[in-house]
Design an enzyme around this catalytic site. Structure first.
Site, PDB file in Angstrom:
ATOM      1  N   LYS A 115      45.155  27.348  54.533  1.00  0.00           N
ATOM      2  CA  LYS A 115      44.659  26.858  53.244  1.00  0.00           C
ATOM      3  C   LYS A 115      44.234  25.389  53.313  1.00  0.00           C
ATOM      4  O   LYS A 115      43.286  24.991  52.644  1.00  0.00           O
ATOM      5  CB  LYS A 115      45.701  27.062  52.139  1.00  0.00           C
ATOM      6  CG  LYS A 115      45.857  28.534  51.808  1.00  0.00           C
ATOM      7  CD  LYS A 115      46.487  28.763  50.463  1.00  0.00           C
ATOM      8  CE  LYS A 115      46.402  30.246  50.142  1.00  0.00           C
ATOM      9  NZ  LYS A 115      47.050  30.610  48.908  1.00  0.00           N
ATOM     10  N   LYS A 197      42.813  38.702  56.655  1.00  0.00           N
ATOM     11  CA  LYS A 197      43.459  39.582  55.665  1.00  0.00           C
ATOM     12  C   LYS A 197      42.667  39.571  54.356  1.00  0.00           C
ATOM     13  O   LYS A 197      41.975  38.589  54.046  1.00  0.00           O
ATOM     14  CB  LYS A 197      44.915  39.182  55.436  1.00  0.00           C
ATOM     15  CG  LYS A 197      45.104  37.955  54.596  1.00  0.00           C
ATOM     16  CD  LYS A 197      46.491  37.906  53.968  1.00  0.00           C
ATOM     17  CE  LYS A 197      46.498  36.773  52.965  1.00  0.00           C
ATOM     18  NZ  LYS A 197      47.381  36.900  51.862  1.00  0.00           N
ATOM     19  N   LYS A 200      42.936  37.452  47.556  1.00  0.00           N
ATOM     20  CA  LYS A 200      42.344  37.383  46.216  1.00  0.00           C
ATOM     21  C   LYS A 200      41.496  36.130  46.021  1.00  0.00           C
ATOM     22  O   LYS A 200      40.639  36.097  45.153  1.00  0.00           O
ATOM     23  CB  LYS A 200      43.405  37.508  45.126  1.00  0.00           C
ATOM     24  CG  LYS A 200      44.563  36.522  45.189  1.00  0.00           C
ATOM     25  CD  LYS A 200      45.453  36.701  43.967  1.00  0.00           C
ATOM     26  CE  LYS A 200      46.917  36.922  44.279  1.00  0.00           C
ATOM     27  NZ  LYS A 200      47.622  35.778  44.853  1.00  0.00           N
TER      28      LYS A 200
HETATM   29  N1  AQP Z   1      45.927  41.684  52.432  1.00  0.00           N
HETATM   30  C1  AQP Z   1      47.191  41.945  52.128  1.00  0.00           C
HETATM   31  N2  AQP Z   1      47.779  43.066  52.605  1.00  0.00           N
HETATM   32  C2  AQP Z   1      49.078  43.358  52.300  1.00  0.00           C
HETATM   33  N3  AQP Z   1      49.844  42.565  51.507  1.00  0.00           N
HETATM   34  C3  AQP Z   1      49.293  41.452  50.999  1.00  0.00           C
HETATM   35  N4  AQP Z   1      49.771  40.474  50.187  1.00  0.00           N
HETATM   36  C4  AQP Z   1      48.797  39.568  49.966  1.00  0.00           C
HETATM   37  N5  AQP Z   1      47.666  39.917  50.619  1.00  0.00           N
HETATM   38  C5  AQP Z   1      47.948  41.080  51.277  1.00  0.00           C
HETATM   39  C6  AQP Z   1      51.113  40.450  49.624  1.00  0.00           C
HETATM   40  O1  AQP Z   1      51.002  40.378  48.225  1.00  0.00           O
HETATM   41  C7  AQP Z   1      52.147  39.646  47.714  1.00  0.00           C
HETATM   42  C8  AQP Z   1      51.680  38.606  46.752  1.00  0.00           C
HETATM   43  O2  AQP Z   1      50.932  37.618  47.417  1.00  0.00           O
HETATM   44  P1  AQP Z   1      50.805  36.185  46.771  1.00  0.00           P
HETATM   45  O3  AQP Z   1      50.116  36.273  45.483  1.00  0.00           O
HETATM   46  O4  AQP Z   1      52.126  35.540  46.722  1.00  0.00           O
HETATM   47  O5  AQP Z   1      49.913  35.344  47.730  1.00  0.00           O
HETATM   48  P2  AQP Z   1      49.287  35.585  49.121  1.00  0.00           P
HETATM   49  O6  AQP Z   1      50.242  36.212  50.062  1.00  0.00           O
HETATM   50  O7  AQP Z   1      48.704  34.273  49.557  1.00  0.00           O
HETATM   51  O8  AQP Z   1      48.151  36.639  48.731  1.00  0.00           O
HETATM   52  P3  AQP Z   1      46.608  36.402  48.542  1.00  0.00           P
HETATM   53  O9  AQP Z   1      46.048  37.612  47.883  1.00  0.00           O
HETATM   54  O10 AQP Z   1      45.998  36.016  49.851  1.00  0.00           O
HETATM   55  O11 AQP Z   1      46.548  35.195  47.542  1.00  0.00           O
HETATM   56  P4  AQP Z   1      45.791  33.813  47.681  1.00  0.00           P
HETATM   57  O12 AQP Z   1      44.374  34.192  48.042  1.00  0.00           O
HETATM   58  O13 AQP Z   1      45.924  33.168  46.357  1.00  0.00           O
HETATM   59  O14 AQP Z   1      46.481  33.055  48.765  1.00  0.00           O
HETATM   60  C9  AQP Z   1      52.882  39.073  48.930  1.00  0.00           C
HETATM   61  O15 AQP Z   1      54.012  39.882  49.204  1.00  0.00           O
HETATM   62  C10 AQP Z   1      51.874  39.184  50.019  1.00  0.00           C
HETATM   63  O16 AQP Z   1      52.472  39.309  51.290  1.00  0.00           O
END
Ligand code: AQP
Length: 329
Positions: A115, A197, A200
């Site tokens: 990030k 991965k 969002k």
């Molecule tokens: N691509 C993924 N596959 C499986 N699990 C995923 N998680 C996130 N992306 C995937 C799981 O979703 C939960 C919530 O995630 P988070 O909101 O705490 O943030 P993150 O892990 O950083 O997910 P994002 O979607 O990538 O958010 P941003 O883009 O805001 O950083 C966690 O259990 C995560 O493992």
């Protein structure tokens, strides 16, 4: 009889939730509710570690609450609450930041490196210390297990280290948690680049499918998803990661095991496979969105308020003990 394990997990309201968040995290929470004491949070203070719009954040907090409910989280069985409504999270994060957390560990966190990119010195301190707040979220409830997607495993491991160091310094006060990661679907990959991965906050809208995506748009994204060379349908994550990712999504949302899918698509090509997958995704989204649309803002707010009261009672008791062991009471 032993009391059931305590489970804690959360999602940050940093954007629209993707099918990756659903498959990797939320869907496994649903299965745990009958077995364990479950606490699920909307971890809003994590979402302010990067630039955000306050009005949008406010909207997303309720949206994620509704997503939890639509996915099958039952507030009669689980505590559902907003992290910022229980101030003990940030209080414990401060204490853990002073005892148990090292800068060297935080610098190793993959998510921080991803990030912050090239600008590691110019991002917020909050983005850097995010894993300490996450450790506080978990440790505040004597959590034994944390169901997360694969990308968050490193943060749970850090929470374990922090708990152990704190216990070494002050005596046994914190439960050392373990991560629970799915065997299949723990890391759903981007539809446009299977080496990344699905996320969002990705800038490419074709890389993800939101749980609240328009159905026609979601189908188009599947049809546009990159595929590997070759024409047959085979599961080979090392050599054909894009297809392996699509098979995983099909299997998880369509309830059909991958070996079964490979068998069913023998002699058929990518075109037919993707068309069917688009239908499976559409069916899942229609059903999910119907449930989501039937939940009112009032219902979601009531769930958060009841969850706040239950979480606050646990957090208050735990923090009183922590304040005593560190010598401020
Ligand atoms: N691509 C993924 N596959 C499986 N699990 C995923 N998680 C996130 N992306 C995937 C799981 O979703 C939960 C919530 O995630 P988070 O909101 O705490 O943030 P993150 O892990 O950083 O997910 P994002 O979607 O990538 O958010 P941003 O883009 O805001 O950083 C966690 O259990 C995560 O493992």
């Amino acid at each position: 009889m032993n009391s059931p394990k305590t489970i804690f997990s959360g999602v940050q309201p940093s954007g629209n939730l993707t099918i990756g968040n659903y498959i990797g995290a939320i869907s496994q929470w649903v299965e745990m509710q009958d077995k364990y004491r479950c606490i699920f949070s909307i971890v809003d203070y994590h979402a302010i570690t990067v630039k955000y719009q306050p009005e949008e954040l406010k909207k997303r907090i309720l949206e994620i609450t509704k997503i939890y409910l639509a996915a099958g989280i039952d507030p009669k069985k689980s505590i559902v609450f907003q992290q910022s409504s229980v101030p003990e999270h940030t209080e414990l994060a401060w204490i853990l930041g002073c005892s148990g957390s090292y800068i060297a560990d935080l610098k190793k966190m993959t998510q921080f490196k991803d990030k912050a990119g090239e600008k590691q010195d110019a991002v917020s301190v909050g983005l850097f210390t995010y894993p300490v707040l996450m450790a506080a979220d978990i440790l505040l409830y004597d959590t034994q297990a944390v169901p997360v997607g694969d990308d968050q495993k490193q943060h749970v491991e850090l929470a374990r280290d922090i708990a152990k160091r704190f216990n070494n310094e002050y005596g046994p006060s914190l439960v050392v948690p373990e991560a629970i990661v799915r065997k299949e679907g723990a890391r759903i990959m981007s539809l446009s680049d299977p080496s990344k991965k699905m996320s969002k906050s990705d800038s490419n809208a074709n890389s993800y499918i939101f749980l609240l995506d328009d159905i026609a748009v979601a189908k188009k994204k599947i049809m546009k998803a990159v595929t590997d060379s070759g024409t047959d349908i085979d599961y080979d994550p090392a050599n054909r990661p894009a297809l392996a990712n699509l098979l995983t999504i099909y299997s998880q949302l369509g309830n059909r095991q991958i070996p079964r899918l490979v068998k069913d698509y023998q002699g058929k090509g990518y075109g037919e496979f993707k068309k069917d997958l688009a239908e499976v995704v559409a069916k899942f989204l229609i059903d999910f969105q119907n449930k989501f649309n039937n939940i009112s803002d009032e219902e979601a707010k009531a769930v958060l308020e009841s969850g706040r009261q239950q979480a606050a009672a646990l957090a208050r008791a735990k923090m009183e003990k922590i304040r005593q062991v560190i010598g401020v009471r």
